[in-house]
Scaffold this active site. Structure first.
Site, PDB file in Angstrom:
ATOM      1  N   PHE A 172       0.846  -1.190   0.000  1.00 27.41           N
ATOM      2  CA  PHE A 172       0.000   0.000   0.000  1.00 27.41           C
ATOM      3  C   PHE A 172       0.883   1.241   0.000  1.00 27.41           C
ATOM      4  O   PHE A 172       1.693   1.437   0.917  1.00 27.41           O
ATOM      5  CB  PHE A 172      -0.915   0.006   1.227  1.00 27.41           C
ATOM      6  CG  PHE A 172      -1.791  -1.212   1.293  1.00 27.41           C
ATOM      7  CD1 PHE A 172      -3.046  -1.220   0.707  1.00 27.41           C
ATOM      8  CD2 PHE A 172      -1.335  -2.370   1.920  1.00 27.41           C
ATOM      9  CE1 PHE A 172      -3.832  -2.364   0.741  1.00 27.41           C
ATOM     10  CE2 PHE A 172      -2.118  -3.519   1.961  1.00 27.41           C
ATOM     11  CZ  PHE A 172      -3.368  -3.509   1.367  1.00 27.41           C
ATOM     12  N   LYS A 173       0.725   2.051  -1.021  1.00 29.16           N
ATOM     13  CA  LYS A 173       1.435   3.331  -1.093  1.00 29.16           C
ATOM     14  C   LYS A 173       0.462   4.407  -0.623  1.00 29.16           C
ATOM     15  O   LYS A 173      -0.510   4.730  -1.309  1.00 29.16           O
ATOM     16  CB  LYS A 173       1.900   3.596  -2.518  1.00 29.16           C
ATOM     17  CG  LYS A 173       2.690   4.884  -2.689  1.00 29.16           C
ATOM     18  CD  LYS A 173       2.998   5.117  -4.159  1.00 29.16           C
ATOM     19  CE  LYS A 173       3.767   6.420  -4.359  1.00 29.16           C
ATOM     20  NZ  LYS A 173       3.962   6.726  -5.802  1.00 29.16           N
TER      21      LYS A 173
END
Length: 311
Positions: A172-173
């Site tokens: 997850f960015k």
């Protein structure tokens, strides 16, 4: 760097977004792209990300995307993992792009939630269905890019649920406001299913995000030697050194994030002789000369590798 986490490989460190290199006529410059790749590897990048927003992916044709993916992956030759951005509103097209990237050797795909324009959005159930289809189509990890550009609110609870319930969704960015708080909540809710909680947005919130548990950062491509040193110091337990590094480089990080955006890396690369042309593809416009001069002035005080690599 990579570390083994249970039965998975956890990618950590700095994976900068590679710019797309054009010539003065707006055509792809593949030789320049290869030089850009070589610089980013010499600068200590733990991995690379291609075809993202900072790569001007929105001005590329499908044929150009395929050509760039093949060219870059062949040139990297497995020296570092490469993340390929495969975002598309259509889950079928996104899945096809992701299968193609996987076949060419991508280590991961990065995808934003489906959106179009300023108003067309998909509800949570549709977002979950989208990523289930994508997961079924691939065997490599999926990174969800949680960024304001999509205009889609992704709660930490939704992201954690997808990490727990959808096989390949594991990175997850986080680039939203108050990113550190969201990272903490995501890690607490997702547990071991959240293999890679990552920072983004040119590292403008890097230190807070590392304190919150981020293990990777996806930044611009202009000075991965500097960002990498900060992240590596922090992950190795040298927090004071990471703080000192962040304080030193923050003026340049801020200038990229607030003044130059995706044009910063190419301006630095052109100044240092890495590439021959820094122009974006129209209708994007080049940096104002005074803005560019401000970027180079700050960079010269810090002496990143990019300004010396091609000289």
């Amino acid at each position: 760097m990579t570390v083994t986490t249970f039965d998975k490989i956890a990618y950590r460190g700095v994976f900068p977004v590679m710019p797309t290199i054009f010539d003065e006529a707006g055509r792809l410059d593949l030789d320049g792209q290869r030089r850009c790749t070589d610089f980013m590897l010499d600068a200590g990048s733990d991995g690379l990300c291609i075809l993202a927003n900072f790569s001007e992916q929105f001005v590329l044709s499908d044929d150009e995307r395929a050509l760039l993916t093949r060219t870059i992956l062949e040139h990297v030759r497995g020296r570092v993992p490469v993340i390929v951005t495969t975002t598309h509103f259509s889950q079928q097209i996104c899945a096809e792009r992701s299968r193609e990237a996987q076949a060419l050797g991508a280590a991961m795909v990065m995808v934003m939630p489906p959106y179009h324009g300023a108003t067309i959005r998909v509800p949570e159930a549709g977002i979950e269905a989208f990523f289930r289809v994508l997961s079924d189509a691939t065997r490599i990890p999926i990174m969800i890019q949680d960024a304001p550009v999509s205009g889609t609110a992704l709660s930490a609870a939704l992201l954690a649920r997808m990490a727990r319930e959808i096989d390949h969704v594991s990175y997850f960015k986080i680039e939203t406001a108050q990113a550190a708080s969201k990272l903490r909540e995501l890690i607490a809710l997702g547990g071991e299913a959240v293999v890679g909680p990552w920072d983004g947005e040119e590292a403008i919130t890097l230190l807070a995000d590392l304190d919150a548990g981020a293990t990777g950062s996806m930044t611009g491509a202009g000075f991965p030697d500097a960002i990498g040193a900060i992240v590596h110091d922090f992950l190795a337990g040298r927090r004071d050194a990471a703080i000192a590094g962040y304080e030193r480089w923050l003026p340049l990080i801020n200038y990229e994030n607030r003044q130059c955006g995706l044009l910063a890396a190419k301006a630095l690369m052109r100044e240092g002789g890495v590439i021959a042309c820094e122009a974006p593809r129209l209708p994007l416009r080049s940096l104002h000369p005074q803005t560019r001069a401000g970027l180079i002035e700050i960079a010269r005080r810090l002496d990143p590798l990019v300004l010396r690599w091609g000289r």
